[in-house]
Design a protein around this motif. Structure first.
Motif, short mmCIF file in Angstrom:
data_model
loop_
_atom_site.label_atom_id
_atom_site.label_comp_id
_atom_site.label_asym_id
_atom_site.label_seq_id
_atom_site.Cartn_x
_atom_site.Cartn_y
_atom_site.Cartn_z
N LEU A 1 52.98 33.40 -23.67
CA LEU A 1 54.35 33.00 -23.38
C LEU A 1 54.33 32.52 -21.94
CD1 LEU A 1 54.49 35.20 -25.67
CD2 LEU A 1 56.82 35.57 -24.92
N ARG A 2 54.79 31.28 -21.74
CA ARG A 2 54.73 30.70 -20.40
C ARG A 2 56.02 29.94 -20.14
NH1 ARG A 2 54.53 25.61 -21.47
NH2 ARG A 2 53.29 24.75 -23.17
N PRO A 3 56.31 29.65 -18.86
CA PRO A 3 57.54 28.92 -18.55
C PRO A 3 57.63 27.60 -19.33
CG PRO A 3 56.60 29.80 -16.55
CD PRO A 3 55.59 30.04 -17.65
N LEU A 4 58.78 27.35 -19.90
CA LEU A 4 59.05 26.11 -20.61
C LEU A 4 59.00 24.95 -19.62
CD1 LEU A 4 59.95 25.11 -23.47
CD2 LEU A 4 62.29 25.14 -22.57
N ALA A 5 58.41 23.84 -20.03
CA ALA A 5 58.29 22.67 -19.17
C ALA A 5 58.75 21.43 -19.94
CB ALA A 5 56.84 22.49 -18.73
N GLU A 6 59.11 20.39 -19.21
CA GLU A 6 59.54 19.14 -19.83
C GLU A 6 58.52 18.63 -20.84
OE1 GLU A 6 61.65 16.18 -21.19
OE2 GLU A 6 62.53 17.51 -19.68
N LYS B 1 47.36 31.46 -28.45
CA LYS B 1 46.42 31.71 -27.35
C LYS B 1 45.11 30.94 -27.52
CE LYS B 1 44.71 35.63 -24.69
NZ LYS B 1 44.77 37.10 -24.60
N THR B 2 44.69 30.74 -28.75
CA THR B 2 43.42 30.06 -29.00
C THR B 2 43.54 28.55 -28.92
OG1 THR B 2 42.74 31.88 -30.44
CG2 THR B 2 41.51 29.82 -30.64
N THR B 3 44.58 28.00 -29.56
CA THR B 3 44.70 26.54 -29.66
C THR B 3 45.64 25.92 -28.64
OG1 THR B 3 46.55 26.59 -31.22
CG2 THR B 3 44.30 26.70 -32.15
N GLY B 4 46.55 26.73 -28.09
CA GLY B 4 47.56 26.20 -27.18
C GLY B 4 48.74 25.57 -27.90
N ALA B 5 48.73 25.55 -29.22
CA ALA B 5 49.82 24.94 -29.99
C ALA B 5 51.13 25.69 -29.77
CB ALA B 5 49.47 24.93 -31.48
N ILE B 6 52.21 24.95 -29.71
CA ILE B 6 53.56 25.52 -29.57
C ILE B 6 53.98 26.12 -30.91
CG2 ILE B 6 55.99 24.97 -29.21
CD1 ILE B 6 54.95 24.44 -26.61
N LEU B 7 54.36 27.42 -30.88
CA LEU B 7 54.84 28.11 -32.08
C LEU B 7 56.36 28.22 -32.08
CD1 LEU B 7 52.32 31.09 -32.20
CD2 LEU B 7 52.02 28.74 -33.01
N GLY B 8 56.97 28.15 -30.90
CA GLY B 8 58.41 28.30 -30.78
C GLY B 8 58.80 28.51 -29.33
N SER B 9 59.96 29.11 -29.15
CA SER B 9 60.49 29.33 -27.80
C SER B 9 61.35 30.59 -27.79
CB SER B 9 61.33 28.12 -27.38
OG SER B 9 61.82 28.27 -26.07
N THR B 10 61.55 31.13 -26.61
CA THR B 10 62.40 32.29 -26.41
C THR B 10 62.91 32.25 -24.98
OG1 THR B 10 62.58 34.68 -26.80
CG2 THR B 10 60.54 33.88 -25.77
N ARG B 11 63.78 33.18 -24.61
CA ARG B 11 64.36 33.11 -23.27
C ARG B 11 64.82 34.47 -22.78
NH1 ARG B 11 69.73 29.48 -22.29
NH2 ARG B 11 68.60 28.15 -23.72
N TYR B 12 64.63 34.69 -21.47
CA TYR B 12 65.33 35.75 -20.74
C TYR B 12 66.56 35.09 -20.13
CZ TYR B 12 61.06 38.69 -20.56
OH TYR B 12 59.96 39.46 -20.84
N ASP B 13 67.69 35.75 -20.21
CA ASP B 13 68.91 35.19 -19.63
C ASP B 13 69.74 36.33 -19.05
OD1 ASP B 13 69.98 32.18 -20.07
OD2 ASP B 13 71.69 33.51 -19.82
N LYS B 14 70.90 36.03 -18.55
CA LYS B 14 71.89 37.00 -18.06
C LYS B 14 71.27 38.26 -17.49
CE LYS B 14 75.40 35.37 -21.25
NZ LYS B 14 76.19 35.70 -22.42
N TYR B 15 70.67 38.14 -16.34
CA TYR B 15 70.05 39.29 -15.65
C TYR B 15 71.04 39.87 -14.65
CZ TYR B 15 67.18 41.72 -12.21
OH TYR B 15 66.66 42.65 -11.34
N ASP B 16 71.24 41.18 -14.72
CA ASP B 16 72.10 41.89 -13.78
C ASP B 16 71.35 43.13 -13.28
OD1 ASP B 16 74.04 43.25 -12.34
OD2 ASP B 16 75.48 43.34 -13.99
N PRO B 17 70.99 43.16 -12.00
CA PRO B 17 70.21 44.29 -11.49
C PRO B 17 71.01 45.57 -11.24
CG PRO B 17 70.65 42.75 -9.72
CD PRO B 17 71.21 42.13 -10.99
N GLU B 18 72.33 45.51 -11.33
CA GLU B 18 73.18 46.68 -11.04
C GLU B 18 73.00 47.79 -12.07
OE1 GLU B 18 75.07 46.87 -8.22
OE2 GLU B 18 74.13 44.96 -7.72
N GLU B 19 73.23 49.02 -11.63
CA GLU B 19 73.25 50.21 -12.49
C GLU B 19 72.01 50.33 -13.39
OE1 GLU B 19 77.02 50.95 -14.41
OE2 GLU B 19 78.05 49.79 -12.86
N GLY B 20 70.85 50.16 -12.82
CA GLY B 20 69.60 50.28 -13.59
C GLY B 20 69.10 48.96 -14.12
#
Length: 179
Positions: free
Chosen positions: A14-19, A68-87
């Motif tokens: 899983l790596r940063p999405l690029a253009e 990991k072996t071929t480098g082929a794109i299988l799909g995408s996912t995302r981290y979003d809405k990060y809030d460091p407060e209260e744990g």
């Protein structure tokens, strides 16, 4: 929390999405079966996909899921809405995979890596899923996510869209099905 890490598992990177990922990812997203239960059911259309892809790039948390072996794109996912407060809390979502990878443990492997990364920084991970997206709801429950009593209402193409909120705590992850 770094919302665009590079995470490696036994079979995936899983790596940063690029253009440069736009066309190979559209080759996956262009299959209407990917979106048939999703509230935004027409992301297979080029214009809708391009807006979705652009939003992912702008989010600062989108990841390409690759073999990991071929480098082929299988799909995408995302981290979003990060809030460091209260744990701390972060949302994981916007996940889609090519249908040929459904039911083969790819989602579990990907989410295990994402959750392990997240729980090094936060106490809670949230997921939002369309109420009629039973495939994604079942996938969330299979990784130990619990449906809360919270939900969000939106509109898409003039129709009401209900997103249910699921969550996994650091403690439940440590003793759950992905531990």
């Amino acid at each position: 929390m770094d919302r665009q890490p590079t995470l490696e598992t036994e079979r995936l990177v899983l790596r940063p999405l690029a253009e440069a990922d736009r066309e190979p990812l559209y080759a996956v997203a262009g299959d209407p079966a990917v979106w048939e239960q999703h509230p935004i059911h027409d992301r297979w259309r080029r214009d809708v996909f391009d807006a979705f892809f652009d939003d992912g790039l702008a989010s600062g948390g989108a990841l390409a899921v690759t073999d990991k072996t071929t480098g082929a794109i299988l799909g995408s996912t995302r981290y979003d809405k990060y809030d460091p407060e209260e744990g701390g809390v972060v949302e994981i979502g916007w996940t889609f995979l090519a249908p040929r990878h459904w039911g083969k443990g790819v989602n579990h492997e990907m989410k295990r890596a994402m959750l392990a990364h997240a729980f090094a920084h936060v106490a809670l991970v949230e997921f939002r899923v369309g109420d009629t997206n039973y495939r994604s709801r079942n996938a969330l429950e299979a990784i130990g996510a619990v449906r809360t009593d919270r939900y969000e209402l939106e509109k898409y193409q003039g129709k009401r869209v209900v997103h249910l909120v699921y969550e996994i705590t650091r403690e439940s992850f440590a003793s759950g099905p992905l531990s």
